[in-house]
Design an enzyme around this catalytic site. Structure first.
Site, short mmCIF file in Angstrom:
data_model
loop_
_atom_site.label_atom_id
_atom_site.label_comp_id
_atom_site.label_asym_id
_atom_site.label_seq_id
_atom_site.Cartn_x
_atom_site.Cartn_y
_atom_site.Cartn_z
N SER A 1 0.84 -1.20 0.00
CA SER A 1 0.00 0.00 0.00
C SER A 1 0.87 1.25 0.00
O SER A 1 2.10 1.16 0.14
CB SER A 1 -0.93 0.02 1.22
N ILE B 1 3.14 4.40 0.01
CA ILE B 1 4.43 4.75 -0.57
C ILE B 1 5.18 3.50 -1.03
O ILE B 1 5.83 3.50 -2.08
CB ILE B 1 5.27 5.55 0.46
N SER C 1 11.17 9.70 8.68
CA SER C 1 10.08 10.68 8.64
C SER C 1 10.58 12.02 9.14
O SER C 1 11.43 12.08 10.05
CB SER C 1 8.94 10.20 9.54
N TYR D 1 6.71 6.64 17.32
CA TYR D 1 6.99 6.59 15.88
C TYR D 1 8.18 7.50 15.56
O TYR D 1 9.15 7.10 14.93
CB TYR D 1 5.73 7.04 15.15
N LYS E 1 11.99 6.73 14.23
CA LYS E 1 12.47 7.30 12.96
C LYS E 1 13.77 8.08 13.21
O LYS E 1 14.64 8.15 12.35
CB LYS E 1 11.40 8.20 12.35
N THR F 1 -1.81 8.78 2.25
CA THR F 1 -1.89 7.32 2.25
C THR F 1 -2.92 6.88 3.30
O THR F 1 -3.30 7.67 4.18
CB THR F 1 -0.54 6.68 2.63
N1 LIG Z 1 2.63 9.07 4.45
C1 LIG Z 1 3.45 9.98 4.97
O1 LIG Z 1 3.14 11.21 4.98
C2 LIG Z 1 4.75 9.57 5.55
C3 LIG Z 1 5.60 10.57 6.05
C4 LIG Z 1 6.82 10.21 6.58
C5 LIG Z 1 7.21 8.89 6.57
N2 LIG Z 1 6.38 7.93 6.09
C6 LIG Z 1 6.85 6.54 6.12
O2 LIG Z 1 6.66 5.94 4.87
C7 LIG Z 1 6.44 4.54 5.03
C8 LIG Z 1 5.18 4.14 4.31
O3 LIG Z 1 4.12 4.85 4.88
P1 LIG Z 1 2.68 4.98 4.22
O4 LIG Z 1 2.19 6.35 4.52
O5 LIG Z 1 2.70 4.49 2.83
O6 LIG Z 1 1.87 4.00 5.19
P2 LIG Z 1 0.80 2.85 4.93
O7 LIG Z 1 -0.07 3.20 3.79
O8 LIG Z 1 0.18 2.58 6.25
O9 LIG Z 1 1.75 1.65 4.53
C9 LIG Z 1 2.54 1.02 5.49
C10 LIG Z 1 2.90 -0.35 4.97
O10 LIG Z 1 3.72 -0.99 5.93
C11 LIG Z 1 3.22 -2.30 6.11
N3 LIG Z 1 3.62 -2.85 7.40
C12 LIG Z 1 3.37 -2.35 8.63
N4 LIG Z 1 3.90 -3.16 9.56
C13 LIG Z 1 4.50 -4.17 8.89
C14 LIG Z 1 5.22 -5.30 9.31
N5 LIG Z 1 5.42 -5.57 10.61
N6 LIG Z 1 5.72 -6.13 8.36
C15 LIG Z 1 5.51 -5.87 7.06
N7 LIG Z 1 4.82 -4.82 6.60
C16 LIG Z 1 4.31 -3.98 7.53
C17 LIG Z 1 1.72 -2.16 5.98
O11 LIG Z 1 1.14 -3.43 5.74
P3 LIG Z 1 -0.40 -3.77 6.10
O12 LIG Z 1 -1.19 -3.38 4.88
O13 LIG Z 1 -0.34 -5.23 6.34
O14 LIG Z 1 -0.75 -2.98 7.31
C18 LIG Z 1 1.65 -1.24 4.78
O15 LIG Z 1 1.83 -1.95 3.59
C19 LIG Z 1 6.38 4.29 6.53
O16 LIG Z 1 7.65 3.86 7.00
C20 LIG Z 1 6.08 5.65 7.09
O17 LIG Z 1 6.53 5.81 8.40
C21 LIG Z 1 5.17 8.25 5.58
#
Ligand SMILES: NC(=O)c1ccc[n+]([C@@H]2O[C@H](COP(=O)([O-])OP(=O)(O)OC[C@H]3O[C@@H](n4cnc5c(N)ncnc54)[C@H](OP(=O)(O)O)[C@@H]3O)[C@@H](O)[C@H]2O)c1
Length: 320
Positions: free
Chosen positions: A53, A55, A179, A205, A209, A240
């Site tokens: 899902s 990013i 992050s 979190y 990070k 997301t």
């Molecule tokens: N979106 C933002 O604005 C933002 C900003 C800064 C940093 N980030 C970082 O970017 C990354 C992706 O974030 P996102 O916003 O795309 O979040 P997201 O849509 O919630 O995606 C997170 C992904 O990580 C997977 N995941 C969580 N725990 C896991 C585990 N133990 N083993 C394997 N997979 C696992 C989830 O799988 P499930 O579907 O099974 O839950 C999901 O596919 C994260 O590290 C987040 O901290 C995001």
């Protein structure tokens, strides 16, 4: 070699946070970026965690679109298969594999790494993208605080176990998806498991990070001899399901300004596809960024050493 430092305008965008991390910053900066050469990653292999899902899916799609063979490491293979099917609609000749790996579970990480090494000789790109923000203090199967387990311990263990395959690549890249939230947090070397103090998921979190960013130079040194580069980065504010679920108020307020997952994936794809970058640095929008803006978050080398030793002990690795 080009030194990837921000221009004055770019640095100003970064300091404003709202402009720099939003889609506005991405639009302004990306105007100057040349497109990736077609098939730039043909013949290379990539592994992206949490690729079903947000990013992570966009990173997997971007790498596959440049010709890489990509393994989507996910904790639920049904969701992984759906993501792979969606990527294939956009990239019809995508070479994708879906594998189960719960990165927070160190036993699962070891089993996954053994399976992966049984099938794959060489790994060019390892993207530690999986992320969580629990609402209350939660422990992994091995009893570690969940953000620590997901963002730090699992990625360190997986990197070390896959290092033989990474070392066989010409210039392997390991990317830790951190992050911008880490700017507000210091290392807490006496409370890495967040056992004391009021627990807030957003704080846990951001602390984990921060740990990723603090460990990046040590990891870069550790793997330099094997030709493996290690980068940490932040993607900006990205629309997301993770943000919508974990930060609903922020999501509702900031939604018009949030980046697309493809925008958030850009720097990871660029890092993976660009040779000759300095290792051990923190990146955002294709530029090296400061690791600290606040005096109170600055860490001492003794704190970073304690974090490194703690991680070595917790993962059972001889990386000390
Ligand atoms: N979106 C933002 O604005 C933002 C900003 C800064 C940093 N980030 C970082 O970017 C990354 C992706 O974030 P996102 O916003 O795309 O979040 P997201 O849509 O919630 O995606 C997170 C992904 O990580 C997977 N995941 C969580 N725990 C896991 C585990 N133990 N083993 C394997 N997979 C696992 C989830 O799988 P499930 O579907 O099974 O839950 C999901 O596919 C994260 O590290 C987040 O901290 C995001």
């Amino acid at each position: 070699m080009t030194v990837h430092r921000p221009t004055h305008l770019d640095a100003t965008l970064d300091r404003t946070v709202v402009l720099g991390y939003s889609r506005i910053g991405f639009r302004v900066r990306s105007r100057a970026w040349p497109p990736f050469p077609p098939q730039a990653l043909k013949g290379r292999t990539a592994l992206v965690t949490g690729a079903n899902s947000g990013i992570g899916k966009a990173i997997a799609a971007g790498l596959a679109g440049l010709g890489a063979s990509v393994t989507l490491a996910v904790r639920n293979t049904s969701r992984g298969d759906v993501a792979a099917a969606e990527i294939t609609v956009a990239v019809p000749d995508a070479a994708l594999q879906v594998e189960r790996c719960d990165v927070a579970d160190l036993v699962d990480v070891r089993e996954f790494a053994a399976r992966f090494l049984g099938k794959t000789d060489r790994l060019d790109m390892l993207v530690h993208n999986a992320g969580v923000m629990p609402t209350s203090r939660t422990e992994s199967t091995q009893g570690h605080e969940l953000c620590l387990a997901t963002h730090v311990l699992g990625p360190l263990l997986l990197t070390e176990l896959l290092s033989p395959a990474l070392a066989r690549a010409a210039a392997a890249q390991v990317i830790l998806m951190s992050s911008g939230g880490m700017y507000a947090q210091a290392l807490h070397p006496n409370n890495l498991e967040y056992r004391t103090g009021d627990y807030h998921g957003a704080t846990a979190y951001a602390r984990s990070k921060r740990m990723q960013v603090a460990l990046t130079p040590a990891l870069a040194d550790h793997y330099a001899g094997e030709g493996i580069s290690v980068h940490s980065m932040h993607p900006g504010w990205v629309d997301t399901s993770g943000v919508a679920t974990s930060l609903p108020k922020f999501h509702a307020l900031a939604r018009p300004l949030l980046r697309s997952p493809a925008d958030g994936a850009d720097t990871a794809i660029w890092l993976a596809a660009t040779d000759g970058l300095p290792s051990g640095r923190f990146w955002h929008d294709r530029r090296i960024r400061p690791e600290h803006y606040l005096r109170r978050t600055r860490d001492r080398s003794a704190d970073r050493d304690r974090l490194w030793q703690f991680c070595a002990a917790a993962t059972g690795l001889a990386i000390g």
